[in-house]
Design an enzyme around this catalytic site. Structure first.
Site, mmCIF file in Angstrom:
data_model
loop_
_atom_site.group_PDB
_atom_site.id
_atom_site.type_symbol
_atom_site.label_atom_id
_atom_site.label_comp_id
_atom_site.label_asym_id
_atom_site.label_seq_id
_atom_site.Cartn_x
_atom_site.Cartn_y
_atom_site.Cartn_z
ATOM 1 C CG ASP A 39 -1.697 -1.272 1.424
ATOM 2 O OD1 ASP A 39 -2.142 -1.828 0.415
ATOM 3 O OD2 ASP A 39 -1.834 -1.725 2.574
ATOM 4 C CD GLU A 193 -8.661 -2.841 -1.655
ATOM 5 O OE1 GLU A 193 -9.313 -3.117 -0.640
ATOM 6 O OE2 GLU A 193 -7.802 -3.595 -2.146
HETATM 7 C C1 6LW Z 1 -5.502 -2.258 2.241
HETATM 8 C C2 6LW Z 1 -6.229 -2.408 0.977
HETATM 9 C C3 6LW Z 1 -5.413 -3.423 0.368
HETATM 10 O O1 6LW Z 1 -6.137 -1.513 3.192
HETATM 11 O O2 6LW Z 1 -5.002 -4.270 1.335
HETATM 12 O O3 6LW Z 1 -4.340 -4.008 -1.564
HETATM 13 C C4 6LW Z 1 -5.354 -3.701 2.570
HETATM 14 N N1 6LW Z 1 -5.087 -3.334 -0.838
HETATM 15 O O4 6LW Z 1 -6.270 -1.273 0.201
HETATM 16 C C5 6LW Z 1 -4.308 -3.951 3.607
HETATM 17 O O5 6LW Z 1 -3.019 -3.762 3.094
#
Ligand code: 6LW
Length: 525
Positions: A39, A193
């Protein structure tokens, strides 16, 4: 006169050429931040770059790395170094952070999962100290990001059950100034996300990830004339993914969750997460990758090779400015820890010392073990290479049978391989034990002589091999085990392998200290 002019011309030409030679370099290797560094978020201040990554239940939280060239990075500190900023007594800890710089201040916004939720901290020096948290109570989602618009407004963007949510925030107090609005639901992939909002000229870009952080991960982008939308999706989404057939054999998988930056020379770069797979498993975590990108004539970002990335990047880069490599061996001669050492959860300050015995790291086993309720006497660092060797030299004379201390390859409480010293009756033994979910297997037990013990783990992409010595020359093999049993695919979760030293009284306080003379880590990828 003519000759003089020619000489002057040649001198100037040499200067120009050598300046040019210094301002660019060619090629680099991915990942640029190896070991568990998912991230990633990045910002630039002049010619300095800063990146932060997620740390879950490791302490201190959110490492901050510095670079002059986007390729070579140095760990300069952590954003969350105090329990008042990072309480890890419950929940799964720190998820995706975002770093931004505005008007002399750095902001790092993140989520402490089930332990307070979203908050940000600020600093004028990115190496710290960082402020106490400013909590953002009104948005329970994850993956928060901040965008400082040129009219002075600040937007807080994050996930929400309905999609990507946003509100204008009062950056002094963390209070929302507008209702929360869903600004984009993405392209239909699961888990929209990791949002970041940017503005280029008069266009707002919203970049997000979808598909989940595994093999279906992808990076999508949309744009609008307003920060509130409506957002129009790029017809060429995803702009980065390895979910398709063209990336089937690529050793890098799961790419997504990106942030971008424009370099001082005008070039554009993305940092994003990905993992290095070994036979459809990965065990050292999601790492940070780097790729340049350009803009299409229609105003969309385009990554090289049809939106894929590689371990070897054959592209022009900023002039590369590597840092001094760290010494392989930590002698524990200083009164502070090297910054790469981490604790599991909030450390028990009584469980370790660098001053009790000068030049040694003393571990004082508490009641916790490697399936911790609070925090064991345990210091670990990221396994940053698929091929590596870690060796520790330890003095430990357990007085009771419940006491143990040693070296561990630790992924999570449900998956670790331990080589440790313990006592049975009057005899000291070295033991190799595997913990895999509900399975606890003791692979080998060998009698020890008196004196210090060196414990070693050699890793290859496929296997860990454990050995020990009592003269640091002749190492006796204890056993080998597959890496894939402690992979993310097997264990679940978001973390990756660490290697470290620990001591425990297994439910009671240990009466004997474990003294670590030195710890050596060498990466060989
Ligand atoms: C993070 C989410 C993700 O919050 O994994 O790959 C989660 N994305 O965006 C935890 O790293």
């Amino acid at each position: 006169m003519k000759l003089k002019n020619t000489i002057a011309f040649l001198a100037i030409l040499c200067l120009v050429l050598s300046a040019q030679a210094q301002s660019v370099s060619f090629g680099y290797r991915n990942p640029v931040l190896t070991g568990m560094n998912p991230d990633p978020s990045i910002c630039r201040v002049g010619e300095d770059y800063y990146t932060v990554t997620s740390t879950f239940t490791w302490f201190p939280g959110v490492p901050i790395y510095h670079s002059k060239d986007l390729i070579n990075w140095k760990l300069i500190g952590y954003c969350l170094t105090r329990k008042t900023q990072l309480d890890l007594s419950k929940g799964s800890g720190i998820y995706a952070p975002t770093i931004r710089y505005n008007n002399g201040t750095f902001y790092m916004v993140t989520t402490n999962q089930r332990n307070g939720g979203n908050f940000y901290v600020t600093a004028t020096n990115p190496a710290g100290p960082w402020s106490e948290p400013i909590w953002v109570k009104e948005q329970p989602g994850i993956d928060p990001s901040l965008f400082f618009d040129d009219d002075g407004k600040v937007y807080f963007t994050s996930t929400d059950p309905g999609g990507i949510a946003q509100a204008e925030i009062d950056i002094k107090t963390g209070k929302f100034l507008t209702p929360i609005k869903i600004i984009w639901t993405g392209t239909g992939g699961r888990y929209p996300e990791g949002p970041h909002l940017y503005k280029i000229k008069d266009t707002y870009y919203l970049m997000i990830s979808e598909g989940g952080t595994e093999y279906g991960h992808m990076l999508n982008i949309a744009r609008s004339k307003s920060p509130w939308g409506p957002f129009e999706a790029n017809p060429d989404n995803p702009i980065l993914t390895h979910r398709n057939r063209n990336a089937q054999g690529n050793p890098v998988q799961g790419v997504g969750h990106a942030d971008w930056v424009q370099a001082q020379d005008g070039s554009w770069w993305m940092v994003f997460l990905g993992f290095r797979q070994e036979g459809s498993h990965h065990h050292i975590g999601r790492e940070t990758f780097l790729s340049p990108f350009t803009w299409s004539s229609k105003g969309w970002p385009v990554l090289p090779d049809g939106g894929t990335t590689n371990l070897v990047m054959k592209v022009q880069t900023l002039a590369q400015k590597p840092f001094e490599p760290l010494p392989k061996r930590d002698e524990f001669d200083r009164s502070t820890l090297e910054p790469y050492w981490n604790f599991l959860k909030n450390p028990d300050s009584l469980s370790w010392s660098l001053t009790d015995r000068k030049g040694w790291l003393r571990l004082k086993g508490n009641t916790d073990n490697l399936s911790p309720k609070k925090s064991p006497a345990f210091l670990a660092r990221r396994q940053q290479h698929l091929n590596s060797t870690a060796t520790v030299s330890m003095e430990f004379n357990p007085q009771a049978e419940n006491e143990e201390a040693g070296l561990t390859i630790y992924h999570r409480d449900n998956g670790h391989y331990d080589v440790f010293i313990r006592r049975k009756g009057r005899q000291r033994f070295i033991v190799l034990r595997y913990k895999l979910g509900s399975i606890i297997h003791e692979e080998k037990q060998v009698k020890l002589q008196s004196g210090a013990v060196q414990m070693r783990v050699n890793s290859t992409p496929k296997e860990y091999r454990f050995s020990f010595s009592q003269n640091n020359i002749d190492f006796q093999n204890l056993g080998s085990v597959e890496t894939r049993f402690i992979s993310s695919e097997t264990l679940g979760g978001f973390v990756g392998a660490f290697v470290g030293v620990y001591a425990t009284g297994n439910g009671k306080l240990s009466t004997s200290n474990a003294d670590v003379d030195w710890f050596e880590y060498e990466g060989k990828d």
